[in-house]
Design a protein around this motif. Structure first.
Motif, short mmCIF file in Angstrom:
data_model
loop_
_atom_site.label_atom_id
_atom_site.label_comp_id
_atom_site.label_asym_id
_atom_site.label_seq_id
_atom_site.Cartn_x
_atom_site.Cartn_y
_atom_site.Cartn_z
N MET A 3 48.58 -9.71 33.38
CA MET A 3 49.42 -10.91 33.26
C MET A 3 49.36 -11.44 31.83
O MET A 3 48.28 -11.50 31.24
CB MET A 3 48.89 -12.01 34.20
N THR A 4 50.52 -11.78 31.31
CA THR A 4 50.55 -12.38 29.98
C THR A 4 51.86 -13.13 29.79
O THR A 4 52.68 -13.23 30.69
CB THR A 4 50.29 -11.33 28.88
N TYR A 5 52.05 -13.66 28.56
CA TYR A 5 53.26 -14.42 28.24
C TYR A 5 54.42 -13.45 27.93
O TYR A 5 54.19 -12.31 27.52
CB TYR A 5 53.01 -15.34 27.05
N GLY A 6 55.65 -13.97 28.10
CA GLY A 6 56.84 -13.12 27.95
C GLY A 6 56.91 -12.41 26.61
O GLY A 6 57.09 -11.18 26.55
N ASP A 7 56.75 -13.18 25.51
CA ASP A 7 56.84 -12.58 24.16
C ASP A 7 55.79 -11.48 23.98
O ASP A 7 56.07 -10.42 23.42
CB ASP A 7 56.58 -13.64 23.08
N MET A 8 54.58 -11.79 24.46
CA MET A 8 53.48 -10.83 24.26
C MET A 8 53.75 -9.53 25.00
O MET A 8 53.39 -8.45 24.51
CB MET A 8 52.18 -11.47 24.77
N SER A 9 54.42 -9.63 26.15
CA SER A 9 54.64 -8.42 26.95
C SER A 9 55.62 -7.47 26.26
O SER A 9 55.69 -6.30 26.60
CB SER A 9 55.18 -8.80 28.34
N ARG A 10 56.37 -8.00 25.26
CA ARG A 10 57.38 -7.15 24.60
C ARG A 10 56.90 -6.57 23.28
O ARG A 10 57.57 -5.75 22.66
CB ARG A 10 58.68 -7.95 24.39
N SER A 11 55.72 -6.96 22.82
CA SER A 11 55.21 -6.46 21.55
C SER A 11 54.50 -5.12 21.76
O SER A 11 53.65 -5.00 22.65
CB SER A 11 54.25 -7.49 20.94
N LYS A 12 54.86 -4.14 20.94
CA LYS A 12 54.29 -2.80 21.13
C LYS A 12 52.91 -2.69 20.50
O LYS A 12 52.65 -3.25 19.44
CB LYS A 12 55.19 -1.74 20.49
N GLY A 13 52.03 -1.90 21.13
CA GLY A 13 50.78 -1.50 20.50
C GLY A 13 51.05 -0.28 19.64
O GLY A 13 52.10 -0.22 18.99
N THR A 14 50.13 0.69 19.62
CA THR A 14 50.40 1.87 18.79
C THR A 14 51.45 2.76 19.45
O THR A 14 52.13 3.53 18.78
CB THR A 14 49.12 2.71 18.57
N LYS A 15 51.62 2.63 20.77
CA LYS A 15 52.59 3.50 21.44
C LYS A 15 53.64 2.72 22.24
O LYS A 15 54.81 3.03 22.18
CB LYS A 15 51.86 4.47 22.37
N THR A 23 58.49 3.88 9.95
CA THR A 23 58.58 4.08 8.51
C THR A 23 59.43 2.98 7.87
O THR A 23 60.53 2.68 8.34
CB THR A 23 59.22 5.46 8.20
N GLY A 24 58.90 2.38 6.83
CA GLY A 24 59.64 1.35 6.10
C GLY A 24 59.33 -0.06 6.55
O GLY A 24 59.69 -1.02 5.86
N ALA A 25 58.69 -0.22 7.70
CA ALA A 25 58.41 -1.57 8.22
C ALA A 25 57.46 -2.31 7.28
O ALA A 25 56.50 -1.75 6.78
CB ALA A 25 57.81 -1.48 9.62
N ARG A 26 57.73 -3.59 7.06
CA ARG A 26 56.89 -4.39 6.16
C ARG A 26 56.36 -5.64 6.86
O ARG A 26 56.29 -6.73 6.27
CB ARG A 26 57.69 -4.74 4.90
N CYS A 27 56.00 -5.45 8.15
CA CYS A 27 55.61 -6.59 8.99
C CYS A 27 54.44 -7.39 8.41
O CYS A 27 54.47 -8.62 8.40
CB CYS A 27 55.25 -6.12 10.40
N GLY A 28 53.40 -6.68 7.95
CA GLY A 28 52.21 -7.37 7.42
C GLY A 28 52.55 -8.27 6.25
O GLY A 28 52.03 -9.38 6.11
N ASP A 59 66.39 -5.15 19.66
CA ASP A 59 65.67 -3.87 19.54
C ASP A 59 64.64 -4.00 18.41
O ASP A 59 64.79 -3.41 17.34
CB ASP A 59 66.67 -2.74 19.25
N PRO A 60 63.58 -4.79 18.65
CA PRO A 60 62.61 -5.06 17.58
C PRO A 60 61.74 -3.85 17.26
O PRO A 60 61.37 -3.09 18.15
CB PRO A 60 61.76 -6.19 18.16
N LYS A 61 61.44 -3.69 15.97
CA LYS A 61 60.54 -2.60 15.55
C LYS A 61 59.18 -3.14 15.14
O LYS A 61 58.27 -2.37 14.83
CB LYS A 61 61.16 -1.83 14.37
N GLY A 62 59.05 -4.43 15.06
CA GLY A 62 57.77 -5.02 14.68
C GLY A 62 57.59 -6.36 15.39
O GLY A 62 58.58 -6.99 15.80
#
Ligand code: SF4
Length: 376
Positions: free
Chosen positions: A94-106, A318-323, A346-349
């Protein structure tokens, strides 16, 4: 009461007052002459600043940058991976909506759900406790993410009573330590800070004092309405102009020096602070929460034998500059993926997943131009 709220909001969104504060800001900025970089550390502040076009109201030599204040954006990929693994192994996560959509390494928890995992969206820890109680034959995990604003509620639940089939995968971050580390960093070139008012209602201003003593950088604790932000910028410029840096409180209707002592006591009983990884950025001293040994029985990592410790492993497109976006080093349009392959749908980060993420907020407001950088 129903008439009161709009009245209050009208006051904090009053265009005449906004114009007069903006003129005062202009006046001070002209006297200061130098370029001033101000950082805020809160997704809600970024929303107000972007939504009300506050950057456009500021003089050329005053810039406001978004710092690491979006909880979803800074949650480490390893913790998401752990939650995903448990979900795929048959545990209800169980978690919050936004958190459920964020990808880990896979993958994200929503991806795991699409594969058949039982992932449930909740609005608070109380929902997690109730769900676990209703289905005693299932194993439940609450993926506890956020900052010091949400950690106290979890601490209260743990201190009262937790059903035996529920455990907590804790990934909270402590705002004063994160802002403090940024204050102590000389590479970012930040002159002054707008502190997150809602977090400070819990922590108080006190934990920021040690960082202030070491850095002597101006800090103003700010509310979330447009006039709060403008007034905070004015207060910071006044500190700089008068060469009298201090910890100042604009959000006096909610923030005090001591904060919410009951909430702090609950957090201190349940959690220890430890070094915490801010995703895509660095390990920050004393920025993470860990369940104390006496609460091992509700610690998901203990219960399921998950590997402990910090992992900075990540998997960026490749190319993501999230940090760099998270640390305010670049604006979202400087990422080559922004609004081309990385969009809210379609978020990549992570900064494009969460409604508190800078990329999501800028995309939502259709901003594609760069904010002029006065100091980098
Ligand atoms: S546009 Fe997407 S990939 Fe680029 S920094 Fe933002 S979230 Fe990361």
């Amino acid at each position: 009461m129903s008439d009161e709220l709009p009245k209050i909001l009208k006051y904090y969104r009053n265009p005449t007052l906004a114009k007069s504060i903006t003129e005062k800001i202009d006046e001070l900025a002209r006297k200061i002459e130098e370029n001033i970089a101000i950082m805020h550390v809160c997704g809600s502040h970024e929303w107000t600043i972007t939504h009300y076009g506050i950057r456009a109201l500021l003089p050329e030599n005053v810039q406001v940058r978004a710092g690491p204040g979006c909880p979803v954006c800074i949650t480490p990929a390893k913790d998401i991976d752990d939650a995903v693994k448990l979900a795929l192994d048959g545990v209800v996560v169980m978690t919050y909506g936004d958190m459920s959509r964020s990808k880990g390494t896979k993958m994200s928890l929503q991806d795991a759900k699409a594969l058949g995992a039982d992932v449930r969206i909740i609005y608070g820890v109380q929902d997690a406790v109730q769900m676990a109680r209703k289905e005693p034959n299932k194993e439940f995990v609450f993926f506890a993410v956020g900052m010091d604003t949400t950690a106290p509620a979890t601490a209260y639940e743990i201190l009262s009573s937790v059903p035996p089939n529920l455990s907590f995968l804790v990934s909270y971050r402590y705002t004063p330590s994160i802002q403090g580390s940024v204050m102590e960093s000389n590479v970012l070139g930040i002159d002054a800070f707008i502190s997150a008012g809602h977090s400070a209602t819990i922590t108080g201003m006190k934990p920021y004092y040690e960082y202030f003593l070491r850095t002597k950088k101006p800090v103003v604790f700010s509310g979330f309405e447009p006039l709060d932000i403008l007034l905070s910028v004015y207060m910071l410029l006044r500190q700089i102009y008068e060469n009298k840096p201090k910890l100042e409180n604009e959000y006096t209707r909610a923030v005090t020096w001591e904060g919410n002592v009951k909430a702090q006591n609950a957090m201190e009983k349940v959690f220890d602070l430890e070094d915490g990884y801010v995703r895509g950025v660095a390990v920050f001293p004393k920025a993470g929460f860990r369940l104390k040994d006496e609460f091992k029985h509700v610690d998901t990592r203990e219960r399921y034998g998950l590997k402990k410790g910090i992992s900075t492993e990540d998997e960026y497109v490749t190319g993501a500059r999230c940090g760099e976006v998270v640390m305010g080093l670049i604006d979202p349009p400087e990422c080559p993926l922004y609004m081309k392959v990385c969009k809210p749908e379609d978020p990549k980060g992570a900064p494009m997943v969460s409604q508190e993420g800078t990329c999501w907020i800028w995309a939502h407001h259709k901003i594609t131009n760069l904010v002029p950088k006065c100091k980098r």
